[in-house]
Design a protein around this motif. Structure first.
Motif, PDB file in Angstrom:
ATOM      1  N   VAL A 188       0.961  -1.241  -0.158  1.00 22.80           N
ATOM      2  CA  VAL A 188       0.011   0.047  -0.154  1.00 22.80           C
ATOM      3  C   VAL A 188       0.772   1.201   0.038  1.00 22.80           C
ATOM      4  CG1 VAL A 188      -1.813   1.417   1.315  1.00 22.80           C
ATOM      5  CG2 VAL A 188      -1.835  -1.242   1.270  1.00 22.80           C
ATOM      6  N   ASP A 189       1.877   1.298   0.902  1.00 23.21           N
ATOM      7  CA  ASP A 189       2.753   2.264   1.113  1.00 23.21           C
ATOM      8  C   ASP A 189       3.681   2.719  -0.127  1.00 23.21           C
ATOM      9  OD1 ASP A 189       2.014   3.357   3.467  1.00 23.21           O
ATOM     10  OD2 ASP A 189       3.404   2.299   4.401  1.00 23.21           O
ATOM     11  N   ASP A 190       3.990   1.647  -0.695  1.00 24.83           N
ATOM     12  CA  ASP A 190       4.938   1.449  -2.012  1.00 24.83           C
ATOM     13  C   ASP A 190       4.155   2.220  -2.935  1.00 24.83           C
ATOM     14  OD1 ASP A 190       7.009   0.794  -0.456  1.00 24.83           O
ATOM     15  OD2 ASP A 190       7.163  -1.530  -1.299  1.00 24.83           O
ATOM     16  N   ALA A 191       2.987   1.621  -3.266  1.00 21.23           N
ATOM     17  CA  ALA A 191       2.416   2.152  -4.552  1.00 21.23           C
ATOM     18  C   ALA A 191       2.159   3.600  -4.333  1.00 21.23           C
ATOM     19  CB  ALA A 191       0.829   1.426  -4.526  1.00 21.23           C
ATOM     20  N   ARG A 192       1.705   4.081  -3.056  1.00 24.63           N
ATOM     21  CA  ARG A 192       1.459   5.647  -3.164  1.00 24.63           C
ATOM     22  C   ARG A 192       2.929   6.487  -3.151  1.00 24.63           C
ATOM     23  NH1 ARG A 192      -3.044   4.663   1.335  1.00 24.63           N
ATOM     24  NH2 ARG A 192      -4.934   4.529  -0.112  1.00 24.63           N
ATOM     25  N   SER A 193       3.998   5.772  -2.808  1.00 24.97           N
ATOM     26  CA  SER A 193       5.259   6.367  -3.038  1.00 24.97           C
ATOM     27  C   SER A 193       5.624   6.383  -4.231  1.00 24.97           C
ATOM     28  CB  SER A 193       6.012   5.679  -2.068  1.00 24.97           C
ATOM     29  OG  SER A 193       7.387   6.177  -2.373  1.00 24.97           O
ATOM     30  N   VAL A 194       5.622   5.258  -5.174  1.00 21.47           N
ATOM     31  CA  VAL A 194       6.014   4.898  -6.571  1.00 21.47           C
ATOM     32  C   VAL A 194       5.353   5.720  -7.561  1.00 21.47           C
ATOM     33  CG1 VAL A 194       7.158   3.252  -7.990  1.00 21.47           C
ATOM     34  CG2 VAL A 194       7.596   3.016  -5.687  1.00 21.47           C
ATOM     35  N   LYS A 195       3.951   5.323  -7.286  1.00 20.71           N
ATOM     36  CA  LYS A 195       3.038   5.860  -8.232  1.00 20.71           C
ATOM     37  C   LYS A 195       3.225   5.190  -9.474  1.00 20.71           C
ATOM     38  CE  LYS A 195       2.300  10.479  -6.274  1.00 20.71           C
ATOM     39  NZ  LYS A 195       1.006  10.154  -5.589  1.00 20.71           N
ATOM     40  N   PRO A 196       3.040   3.827  -9.571  1.00 19.26           N
ATOM     41  CA  PRO A 196       3.561   3.222 -10.602  1.00 19.26           C
ATOM     42  C   PRO A 196       2.578   3.278 -11.803  1.00 19.26           C
ATOM     43  CG  PRO A 196       2.602   1.573  -8.974  1.00 19.26           C
ATOM     44  CD  PRO A 196       2.739   2.988  -8.358  1.00 19.26           C
ATOM     45  N   LEU A 197       3.195   3.117 -12.881  1.00 23.88           N
ATOM     46  CA  LEU A 197       2.079   2.975 -14.341  1.00 23.88           C
ATOM     47  C   LEU A 197       1.612   1.530 -14.368  1.00 23.88           C
ATOM     48  CD1 LEU A 197       0.913   4.245 -16.907  1.00 23.88           C
ATOM     49  CD2 LEU A 197       2.984   3.812 -17.959  1.00 23.88           C
ATOM     50  N   ALA A 198       0.364   1.524 -14.382  1.00 20.99           N
ATOM     51  CA  ALA A 198      -0.149   0.074 -14.684  1.00 20.99           C
ATOM     52  C   ALA A 198      -1.306   0.273 -15.844  1.00 20.99           C
ATOM     53  CB  ALA A 198      -1.057  -0.302 -13.393  1.00 20.99           C
ATOM     54  N   PRO A 199      -0.963   0.382 -17.104  1.00 22.74           N
ATOM     55  CA  PRO A 199      -1.713   0.251 -18.205  1.00 22.74           C
ATOM     56  C   PRO A 199      -2.731  -0.562 -18.168  1.00 22.74           C
ATOM     57  CG  PRO A 199       0.574   0.551 -18.699  1.00 22.74           C
ATOM     58  CD  PRO A 199       0.775  -0.038 -17.445  1.00 22.74           C
ATOM     59  N   THR A 244       5.005  -5.305  -5.922  1.00 21.93           N
ATOM     60  CA  THR A 244       5.294  -6.279  -5.195  1.00 21.93           C
ATOM     61  C   THR A 244       5.054  -7.687  -5.974  1.00 21.93           C
ATOM     62  OG1 THR A 244       4.831  -7.228  -2.721  1.00 21.93           O
ATOM     63  CG2 THR A 244       2.966  -6.409  -4.287  1.00 21.93           C
ATOM     64  N   ASP A 245       5.284  -8.773  -5.135  1.00 17.95           N
ATOM     65  CA  ASP A 245       4.872 -10.190  -5.832  1.00 17.95           C
ATOM     66  C   ASP A 245       3.608 -10.337  -6.099  1.00 17.95           C
ATOM     67  OD1 ASP A 245       3.703 -11.963  -3.605  1.00 17.95           O
ATOM     68  OD2 ASP A 245       5.166 -10.615  -2.645  1.00 17.95           O
ATOM     69  N   PRO A 246       3.027 -11.237  -6.810  1.00 13.81           N
ATOM     70  CA  PRO A 246       1.828 -11.462  -7.486  1.00 13.81           C
ATOM     71  C   PRO A 246       0.856 -11.742  -6.189  1.00 13.81           C
ATOM     72  CG  PRO A 246       3.310 -12.309  -9.104  1.00 13.81           C
ATOM     73  CD  PRO A 246       3.935 -11.997  -7.833  1.00 13.81           C
ATOM     74  N   PHE A 247       1.069 -12.511  -5.331  1.00  4.24           N
ATOM     75  CA  PHE A 247       0.353 -13.050  -4.411  1.00  4.24           C
ATOM     76  C   PHE A 247      -0.069 -11.939  -3.350  1.00  4.24           C
ATOM     77  CE2 PHE A 247      -0.135 -14.948   0.027  1.00  4.24           C
ATOM     78  CZ  PHE A 247      -1.493 -15.454  -0.205  1.00  4.24           C
ATOM     79  N   THR A 248       0.954 -10.990  -2.976  1.00 10.44           N
ATOM     80  CA  THR A 248       0.851  -9.925  -2.108  1.00 10.44           C
ATOM     81  C   THR A 248      -0.035  -8.813  -2.857  1.00 10.44           C
ATOM     82  OG1 THR A 248       2.816 -10.365  -1.130  1.00 10.44           O
ATOM     83  CG2 THR A 248       1.956  -8.189  -0.759  1.00 10.44           C
ATOM     84  N   ALA A 249       0.059  -8.611  -4.313  1.00  7.69           N
ATOM     85  CA  ALA A 249      -0.554  -7.792  -4.974  1.00  7.69           C
ATOM     86  C   ALA A 249      -2.222  -8.145  -5.254  1.00  7.69           C
ATOM     87  CB  ALA A 249       0.057  -7.722  -6.528  1.00  7.69           C
ATOM     88  N   ALA A 250      -2.599  -9.328  -5.420  1.00  6.68           N
ATOM     89  CA  ALA A 250      -3.695  -9.683  -5.515  1.00  6.68           C
ATOM     90  C   ALA A 250      -4.232  -9.673  -4.193  1.00  6.68           C
ATOM     91  CB  ALA A 250      -3.612 -11.153  -5.954  1.00  6.68           C
ATOM     92  N   LEU A 251      -3.904 -10.121  -3.058  1.00  2.00           N
ATOM     93  CA  LEU A 251      -4.231 -10.039  -1.693  1.00  2.00           C
ATOM     94  C   LEU A 251      -4.419  -8.424  -1.196  1.00  2.00           C
ATOM     95  CD1 LEU A 251      -5.375 -11.288   0.837  1.00  2.00           C
ATOM     96  CD2 LEU A 251      -2.950 -11.584   1.522  1.00  2.00           C
ATOM     97  N   THR A 252      -3.626  -7.596  -1.509  1.00  2.00           N
ATOM     98  CA  THR A 252      -3.606  -6.508  -1.348  1.00  2.00           C
ATOM     99  C   THR A 252      -4.914  -5.433  -1.843  1.00  2.00           C
ATOM    100  OG1 THR A 252      -1.372  -6.118  -0.805  1.00  2.00           O
ATOM    101  CG2 THR A 252      -2.426  -3.997  -0.934  1.00  2.00           C
ATOM    102  N   ALA A 253      -4.967  -5.889  -2.988  1.00  3.05           N
ATOM    103  CA  ALA A 253      -5.976  -5.322  -3.956  1.00  3.05           C
ATOM    104  C   ALA A 253      -7.365  -5.688  -3.290  1.00  3.05           C
ATOM    105  CB  ALA A 253      -5.885  -5.513  -5.493  1.00  3.05           C
ATOM    106  N   THR A 254      -7.638  -7.081  -3.013  1.00  2.00           N
ATOM    107  CA  THR A 254      -8.682  -7.635  -2.398  1.00  2.00           C
ATOM    108  C   THR A 254      -9.154  -7.070  -1.073  1.00  2.00           C
ATOM    109  OG1 THR A 254      -8.381  -9.721  -3.687  1.00  2.00           O
ATOM    110  CG2 THR A 254      -9.652  -9.623  -1.747  1.00  2.00           C
ATOM    111  N   GLN A 255      -8.192  -6.907  -0.436  1.00  2.00           N
ATOM    112  CA  GLN A 255      -8.162  -6.200   0.972  1.00  2.00           C
ATOM    113  C   GLN A 255      -8.547  -5.004   1.019  1.00  2.00           C
ATOM    114  OE1 GLN A 255      -8.457  -8.649   3.516  1.00  2.00           O
ATOM    115  NE2 GLN A 255      -7.113  -7.737   4.876  1.00  2.00           N
ATOM    116  N   ILE A 256      -8.065  -3.955   0.049  1.00  2.00           N
ATOM    117  CA  ILE A 256      -8.353  -2.676   0.076  1.00  2.00           C
ATOM    118  C   ILE A 256      -9.861  -2.513  -0.275  1.00  2.00           C
ATOM    119  CG2 ILE A 256      -7.380  -2.058  -2.179  1.00  2.00           C
ATOM    120  CD1 ILE A 256      -6.427   0.519  -0.963  1.00  2.00           C
ATOM    121  N   TYR A 257     -10.256  -3.358  -1.410  1.00  2.00           N
ATOM    122  CA  TYR A 257     -11.461  -3.242  -1.731  1.00  2.00           C
ATOM    123  C   TYR A 257     -12.451  -3.502  -0.795  1.00  2.00           C
ATOM    124  CZ  TYR A 257     -11.321  -1.733  -6.657  1.00  2.00           C
ATOM    125  OH  TYR A 257     -11.266  -0.975  -7.893  1.00  2.00           O
ATOM    126  N   ASN A 258     -12.291  -4.581   0.121  1.00  2.00           N
ATOM    127  CA  ASN A 258     -13.198  -5.031   0.912  1.00  2.00           C
ATOM    128  C   ASN A 258     -13.303  -4.088   2.048  1.00  2.00           C
ATOM    129  OD1 ASN A 258     -14.221  -7.552  -0.206  1.00  2.00           O
ATOM    130  ND2 ASN A 258     -12.276  -8.654   0.543  1.00  2.00           N
TER     131      ASN A 258
END
Length: 277
Positions: free
Chosen positions: A14-25, A221-235
Motif C-alpha cells: 500500500v505504501d510503496d504504491a503511493r510512493s512510487v505511483k507506478p504506471l499500470a496500463p 510487489t509479488d503477485p500473491f501480495t498484489a492480489a491480496l492487497t487489492a482484495t483487502q483494500i476493496y473489501n
C-alpha cells in the motif's frame, strides 16, 4: 508464511504504491474503463488505457505491470491481446488477466486459450470464470460447473477453491476469486478476505477495477501480495463506503474516496483468514 508476515507485506505494498505511483496500463472493456482508471489513481497508481497492437506492446515495455480485461472485445483485439501478452512474457513482467464472460463467443475463447502459452502472473475473476478458465486450460476438471452466465457467476467462491489453486500453480502466480467472501491463493496458501458491500453488485466495474488495482500493486510487489492487497483494500473500502452512501450511485463516489483514504494499516488489518491449500 504467517499472518504477521502477510500483514507486513500488505502494508508495504500500500505504501510503496503511493510512493512510487507506478504506471499500470490497461487494455480493458469500454463499459468500465472510467472506474478502472479512477480506482487505480485512488490507490496511488498511474493509469493508461490503450487498444491498438503497437500501443499494447509499448505499454508492456514502459508499464510496471499490465491489466488485460476480456470484457468488450473488438476485432482489433485479435491482434492486440496476443501481441501484448507475448511481449509481457518476453519481458517477464507481471500482468493481470480478467477472463470476463469466458464462454461467450469464439473470439473470447480463442484469445484466452492462446494465453496458456503466455500466462499471466495474476488471474482475477468470479467463481464461474475461474472454474471455466481452469477447464479451458485443462489444469483441472470441473464438470459440475455450468460456467458463467454472461458476466455473472453461478458458482460459489468455495466451489472454485480447487480451480483457483490449480491455476495459481500453473501460472506460478496468484488467483483472486471475487464473491461474497473473496478468495486469494498462490496454490499453497488460501486467504479468505471479508468485507465489501452488496452495492458492489449494483455498479458496473467493481470486479474489473479490482483487476486494474491488482496491476498497480503487481508493479511494486509479488503477485500473491498484489492480489491480496487489492482484495483487502476493496473489501475495506466497500464496507466503509456502504456506511456513508445513500444508494448505488453515491456508493461509487464514497467507494473511490475510501480507496483513496485507506491507510496501510487499515488494509492490512481488514479481517481475513488463512489456511493451507
Amino acid at each position: 508464511m504467517d499472518i504477521k508476515e502477510i500483514k507486513a507485506k500488505i502494508a508495504k505494498a500500500v505504501d510503496d504504491a503511493r510512493s512510487v505511483k507506478p504506471l499500470a496500463p490497461s487494455i480493458t472493456n469500454t463499459v468500465t474503463v472510467n472506474l478502472v482508471a479512477n480506482a487505480q489513481l485512488a490507490v496511488g497508481g498511474s493509469a493508461a488505457m490503450v487498444y491498438l497492437p503497437d500501443e499494447g506492446e509499448c505499454v508492456a515495455e514502459i508499464g510496471g505491470a499490465v491489466y488485460l480485461n476480456m470484457g468488450t472485445l473488438f476485432p482489433i483485439y485479435e491482434e492486440t491481446i496476443p501481441r501484448t501478452a507475448k511481449k509481457l512474457a518476453s519481458l517477464k513482467k507481471n500482468w493481470v488477466l480478467d477472463p470476463v464472460g469466458l464462454g461467450i463467443g469464439s473470439l473470447r475463447t480463442k484469445l484466452v486459450l492462446a494465453m496458456k502459452d503466455f500466462p499471466p502472473t495474476i488471474v482475477r475473476g468470479n467463481a464461474s470464470e475461474i472454474i471455466a478458465l481452469a477447464k479451458l486450460w485443462n489444469v483441472a476438471d470441473f464438470s459440475s460447473s455450468k460456467g458463467p452466465v454472461g458476466v455473472d457467476s453461478v458458482d460459489s467462491v468455495k466451489s472454485a477453491e480447487k480451480a483457483a489453486c490449480a491455476l495459481a500453480k500453473f501460472i506460478h502466480g496468484a488467483v483472486a476469486v471475487s464473491g461474497k467472501e473473496d478468495l486469494v491463493t498462490d496454490g499453497k496458501t488460501i486467504i479468505y478476505s471479508a468485507g465489501g458491500s452488496a452495492y458492489m453488485e449494483q455498479i458496473t466495474g467493481a470486479g474489473c477495477s479490482l483487476g486494474g488495482v491488482c496491476a498497480v500493486y503487481a508493479a511494486v510487489t509479488d503477485p500473491f501480495t498484489a492480489a491480496l492487497t487489492a482484495t483487502q483494500i476493496y473489501n475495506f473500502a466497500g464496507k466503509n463506503a456502504e456506511k456513508k452512501c445513500t444508494g448505488s450511485g453515491s456508493f461509487q463516489v464514497c467507494f473511490l474516496d475510501e480507496l483513496n483514504k485507506a491507510s496501510a494499516q487499515d488494509v492490512a488489518e481488514n479481517p481475513f483468514t488463512a489456511v493451507e491449500a
